[in-house]
Design a protein around this motif. Structure first.
Motif, mmCIF file in Angstrom:
data_model
loop_
_atom_site.group_PDB
_atom_site.id
_atom_site.type_symbol
_atom_site.label_atom_id
_atom_site.label_comp_id
_atom_site.label_asym_id
_atom_site.label_seq_id
_atom_site.Cartn_x
_atom_site.Cartn_y
_atom_site.Cartn_z
ATOM 1 N N HIS A 148 -49.259 -8.960 2.767
ATOM 2 C CA HIS A 148 -49.430 -8.615 4.180
ATOM 3 C C HIS A 148 -49.959 -9.802 4.974
ATOM 4 C CE1 HIS A 148 -48.344 -4.444 4.353
ATOM 5 N NE2 HIS A 148 -49.129 -4.133 3.340
ATOM 6 N N SER A 155 -44.901 -13.272 10.970
ATOM 7 C CA SER A 155 -44.507 -12.383 12.070
ATOM 8 C C SER A 155 -45.003 -12.912 13.399
ATOM 9 C CB SER A 155 -45.094 -10.986 11.859
ATOM 10 O OG SER A 155 -44.588 -10.417 10.680
ATOM 11 N N LEU A 156 -46.281 -13.215 13.426
ATOM 12 C CA LEU A 156 -46.910 -13.645 14.675
ATOM 13 C C LEU A 156 -46.325 -14.944 15.201
ATOM 14 C CD1 LEU A 156 -50.590 -12.783 13.680
ATOM 15 C CD2 LEU A 156 -49.235 -11.633 15.458
ATOM 16 N N TYR A 159 -41.522 -14.076 15.407
ATOM 17 C CA TYR A 159 -40.933 -13.028 16.242
ATOM 18 C C TYR A 159 -40.846 -13.351 17.734
ATOM 19 C CZ TYR A 159 -40.186 -8.384 18.249
ATOM 20 O OH TYR A 159 -39.710 -7.327 18.973
ATOM 21 N N ARG A 185 -49.706 -19.842 21.258
ATOM 22 C CA ARG A 185 -49.816 -19.031 20.050
ATOM 23 C C ARG A 185 -50.258 -19.813 18.819
ATOM 24 N NH1 ARG A 185 -48.602 -13.978 20.552
ATOM 25 N NH2 ARG A 185 -48.215 -13.669 18.337
ATOM 26 N N ASN B 152 -48.253 -9.623 19.938
ATOM 27 C CA ASN B 152 -48.802 -9.474 18.591
ATOM 28 C C ASN B 152 -48.425 -8.138 17.985
ATOM 29 O OD1 ASN B 152 -49.991 -11.944 18.847
ATOM 30 N ND2 ASN B 152 -52.038 -11.146 19.320
ATOM 31 N N PHE B 154 -45.999 -6.006 18.707
ATOM 32 C CA PHE B 154 -44.578 -5.865 18.397
ATOM 33 C C PHE B 154 -44.158 -6.782 17.253
ATOM 34 C CE2 PHE B 154 -44.153 -4.551 23.073
ATOM 35 C CZ PHE B 154 -44.366 -3.219 22.756
ATOM 36 N N SER B 155 -44.716 -7.973 17.238
ATOM 37 C CA SER B 155 -44.390 -8.918 16.171
ATOM 38 C C SER B 155 -44.729 -8.330 14.805
ATOM 39 C CB SER B 155 -45.177 -10.220 16.347
ATOM 40 O OG SER B 155 -44.841 -10.859 17.556
ATOM 41 N N LEU B 156 -45.944 -7.849 14.700
ATOM 42 C CA LEU B 156 -46.431 -7.347 13.419
ATOM 43 C C LEU B 156 -45.629 -6.144 12.933
ATOM 44 C CD1 LEU B 156 -50.247 -7.688 14.177
ATOM 45 C CD2 LEU B 156 -48.963 -9.013 12.483
ATOM 46 N N PRO B 160 -41.249 -7.875 10.080
ATOM 47 C CA PRO B 160 -41.044 -7.638 8.642
ATOM 48 C C PRO B 160 -39.853 -6.737 8.362
ATOM 49 C CG PRO B 160 -43.307 -7.128 9.300
ATOM 50 C CD PRO B 160 -42.543 -7.367 10.549
ATOM 51 N N ILE B 181 -44.597 -1.569 1.177
ATOM 52 C CA ILE B 181 -45.330 -2.543 1.990
ATOM 53 C C ILE B 181 -45.149 -2.236 3.478
ATOM 54 C CG2 ILE B 181 -45.351 -4.977 2.695
ATOM 55 C CD1 ILE B 181 -46.527 -4.982 0.060
ATOM 56 N N GLU B 184 -47.128 0.676 4.635
ATOM 57 C CA GLU B 184 -48.553 0.371 4.751
ATOM 58 C C GLU B 184 -48.908 -0.266 6.091
ATOM 59 O OE1 GLU B 184 -48.961 -0.725 -0.009
ATOM 60 O OE2 GLU B 184 -49.436 -2.235 1.509
ATOM 61 N N ARG B 185 -47.915 -0.851 6.711
ATOM 62 C CA ARG B 185 -48.211 -1.642 7.901
ATOM 63 C C ARG B 185 -48.618 -0.807 9.104
ATOM 64 N NH1 ARG B 185 -47.674 -6.794 7.448
ATOM 65 N NH2 ARG B 185 -47.496 -7.149 9.685
ATOM 66 N N LEU B 188 -52.311 -0.748 8.810
ATOM 67 C CA LEU B 188 -52.794 -2.124 8.779
ATOM 68 C C LEU B 188 -52.723 -2.787 10.152
ATOM 69 C CD1 LEU B 188 -52.414 -4.663 6.044
ATOM 70 C CD2 LEU B 188 -51.456 -5.338 8.226
ATOM 71 N N MET B 192 -55.749 -4.169 12.513
ATOM 72 C CA MET B 192 -55.768 -5.554 12.981
ATOM 73 C C MET B 192 -55.954 -5.643 14.479
ATOM 74 S SD MET B 192 -52.949 -7.902 11.096
ATOM 75 C CE MET B 192 -53.484 -9.394 11.935
ATOM 76 N N LYS B 195 -59.465 -4.887 15.540
ATOM 77 C CA LYS B 195 -60.526 -5.636 14.875
ATOM 78 C C LYS B 195 -61.063 -6.692 15.839
ATOM 79 C CE LYS B 195 -59.358 -8.763 12.138
ATOM 80 N NZ LYS B 195 -58.449 -9.348 11.152
#
Lengths: 206, 206
Positions: A148, A155-156, A159, A185, B152, B154-156, B160, B181, B184-185, B188, B192, B195
């Motif tokens: 992850h 991704s960051l 994308y 970024r 961020n 949308f990227s995350l 993937p 995986i 799980e995102r 996650l 993020m 956080k």
DNA sequence: TTTTTATTCAACAAAATTGTTTAATAAAAA
DNA sequence: TTTTTATTAAACAATTTTGTTGAATAAAAA
């Protein structure tokens, strides 16, 4: 096979790369490629015989090169934050130069069903994943499946560049303004990656 | 124009969407589409006359639908964390169902030069960006350009899924493991996003 | 200079794709 | 049942793209 590499062979491949990876012209015809290379369409066939062979070579070459660059960054003996910094710079540079490289790879896999298994080495990725895990233990970065962590990082970075045409519209930004956002970024992603739950972010600032 | 919508018209459009957005067959021919729809190629022309018109309609329809869904989520009157949760679920569901929708959009823009300016409403995005800014002031999320915050997010979520064929190989994972995986995102990414630098993460857990 | 190698030119054949047309058939509506 | 509407079938023309070939030039190497 040409009897000698006078540079035209490369010229063709580079033109193809530019069209496919930089301009996102994923359907580029042999004529398009010849035009972009500034040469005759016959030359394309002379050097690569079929469009398919040219495309396959571009595919393989890029896959190998990308893989190699990343491996190199992942295996460097710099301290972890420095290593991440390098990884970001390498990746960002590649994406800005060739925003559609990854898109091309995926569509090729979906359409032509390329196999790329053989191209990816076991070593670097898994050893880097272990290093990431150690850093998590040490508290430098948040604990999670290291997979992850890497997916987040890529991704960051990737994308927004890939989807630039979409988000530029979405946010009603001028091209220059959006490019500025992209530039920002580099540091932003670095900060995010090293931002731990308990607020310790006392690493080397980039 | 058909005299009546007997469902075949939709059938064709849906088949096209499936090929383009779900399977990533970005070059699908009229024949491919007819086959996927289980109808005659003549019917494709009967209903849409040209391939280009079909593709354009698919493009516009998806753009509008996507835009609408996001607007809806962004304008809901739920508290911010709940809203983000919705946004994540909407986006994730869409991406899992149609991983190549965005890729298609971008390549269409690059190849056919579609204009989509008119399709995007000013209101929802900019008002949501303001809401994000307020949350930053309140300390729920880290301070940054709200545009970055959305990028961020949308990227995350997207990247993937779009690049799954690539990263599955890259990490040497079986398809099922990689899907796990991805699943799980959802949580996650939520974690993020919320956080903060100072370690306060005391929001509604999803 | 002669010879080899690289590149272009022009013409062409083969495929693939698109789009049109007209007639046939099937299905639905009146 | 008659009539309209939807769909298929088949055949075809136009276009685009691919790939080949052989001769003509140009450039480089011997």
């Amino acid at each position: 096979m040409p009897l000698k590499d006078t540079g035209t062979e490369r010229l063709i491949k580079d033109a193809a790369k530019r069209l496919l990876f930089a301009e996102g012209k994923l359907y580029a015809t042999t004529q398009d490629i010849a035009d972009a290379a500034g040469i005759n369409r016959s030359a394309v066939h002379y050097y690569y015989r079929t469009r398919n062979q040219l495309i396959s070579q571009v595919f393989e070459e890029s896959m190998t090169a990308l893989s190699l660059r990343l491996d190199q960054a992942m295996l460097s003996d710099h301290p972890f934050p420095k290593k991440i910094e390098e990884l970001i710079d390498i990746y960002l540079a590649e994406m800005i130069a060739y925003p559609y490289e990854e898109t091309f790879m995926v569509t090729e896999i979906n359409n032509a069903g390329h196999k790329l298994v053989t191209k990816i080495k076991e070593g670097p990725v898994s050893s880097f994943l272990e290093e990431v895990a150690r850093e998590m233990e040490a508290g430098t970065i948040d604990k999670m499946n290291p997979v992850h962590f890497l997916i987040n990082l890529f991704s960051l970075l990737s994308y927004p560049i890939i989807m630039a045409p979409l988000y530029q519209q979405f946010f009603q930004l001028a091209k220059d303004d959006f490019n500025k956002i992209i530039q920002e970024r580099r540091d932003l992603v670095y900060q995010m990656i090293f931002k731990t739950k308990d607020g310790k972010t006392d690493h080397v600032k980039m």
